[in-house]
Design a protein around this motif. Structure first.
Motif, short mmCIF file in Angstrom:
data_model
loop_
_atom_site.label_atom_id
_atom_site.label_comp_id
_atom_site.label_asym_id
_atom_site.label_seq_id
_atom_site.Cartn_x
_atom_site.Cartn_y
_atom_site.Cartn_z
N ARG A 1 0.86 -1.18 0.00
CA ARG A 1 0.00 0.00 0.00
C ARG A 1 0.90 1.23 0.00
NH1 ARG A 1 -3.06 0.00 5.09
NH2 ARG A 1 -4.02 -1.77 4.09
N GLY A 2 0.49 2.26 -0.75
CA GLY A 2 1.28 3.49 -0.82
C GLY A 2 1.37 4.18 0.52
N LYS A 3 2.55 4.67 0.85
CA LYS A 3 2.74 5.38 2.12
C LYS A 3 2.06 6.74 2.10
CE LYS A 3 7.06 3.21 3.51
NZ LYS A 3 8.49 3.40 3.75
N ASP A 4 2.20 7.47 1.00
CA ASP A 4 1.60 8.80 0.90
C ASP A 4 0.18 8.76 0.38
OD1 ASP A 4 3.97 9.90 1.78
OD2 ASP A 4 4.76 10.16 -0.25
N ASN A 5 -0.14 7.77 -0.45
CA ASN A 5 -1.47 7.61 -1.03
C ASN A 5 -1.97 6.19 -0.74
OD1 ASN A 5 -3.77 7.50 -2.57
ND2 ASN A 5 -2.75 7.84 -4.53
N PRO A 6 -2.82 6.00 0.27
CA PRO A 6 -3.28 4.66 0.63
C PRO A 6 -4.06 3.95 -0.48
CG PRO A 6 -3.96 6.27 2.29
CD PRO A 6 -3.34 7.03 1.16
N ARG A 7 -4.53 4.70 -1.48
CA ARG A 7 -5.26 4.08 -2.59
C ARG A 7 -4.30 3.50 -3.63
NH1 ARG A 7 -9.75 7.89 -4.76
NH2 ARG A 7 -10.24 5.98 -5.87
N ALA A 8 -3.04 3.89 -3.58
CA ALA A 8 -2.04 3.35 -4.49
C ALA A 8 -1.65 1.96 -4.01
CB ALA A 8 -0.81 4.25 -4.52
N THR A 9 -1.62 1.01 -4.93
CA THR A 9 -1.28 -0.37 -4.57
C THR A 9 -0.20 -0.90 -5.50
OG1 THR A 9 -3.09 -1.20 -5.93
CG2 THR A 9 -3.53 -0.93 -3.58
N PHE A 10 0.57 -1.83 -4.98
CA PHE A 10 1.64 -2.46 -5.72
C PHE A 10 1.55 -3.95 -5.41
CE2 PHE A 10 6.11 -3.87 -6.00
CZ PHE A 10 6.41 -3.44 -7.28
N PHE A 11 1.50 -4.78 -6.46
CA PHE A 11 1.39 -6.23 -6.29
C PHE A 11 2.60 -6.91 -6.89
CE2 PHE A 11 -2.96 -4.66 -6.76
CZ PHE A 11 -3.54 -5.16 -5.60
N GLN A 12 3.09 -7.93 -6.23
CA GLN A 12 4.14 -8.78 -6.76
C GLN A 12 3.59 -10.20 -6.84
OE1 GLN A 12 6.87 -7.68 -3.57
NE2 GLN A 12 8.37 -7.23 -5.15
#
Length: 76
Positions: free
Chosen positions: A44-55
């Motif tokens: 989850r994005g630190k500055d933007n909680p709506r930003a996501t990153f999946f591996q």
């Protein structure tokens, strides 16, 4: 169920998604094939909680090691 956690190691200056994201969850599944596991790691994005990153990591312990690796980033 086993608990997965992050062990912080050496990070690349050029490629460090840990600077922008914090660990949210990780799910591991196995298949009927021996020694094959898949991991889905959510960040989850630190500055933007709506930003996501999946591996997505596919591991084949008996033959290839890390057989497949994919990344997906969603910034809203």
């Amino acid at each position: 169920m086993a608990e997965l956690r992050i062990i912080h190691g050496r990070k690349s200056i050029k490629y460090d998604h840990f600077a922008d994201y914090e660990f949210k969850s990780c799910r591991a599944i196995t298949s009927r094939l021996m020694g094959v596991t898949a991991l889905k790691v959510n960040w989850r994005g630190k500055d933007n909680p709506r930003a996501t990153f999946f591996q997505i990591i596919h591991l084949d312990y008996s033959e290839y090691g890390v057989d497949e690796y994919r990344e997906f980033e969603s910034v809203v």
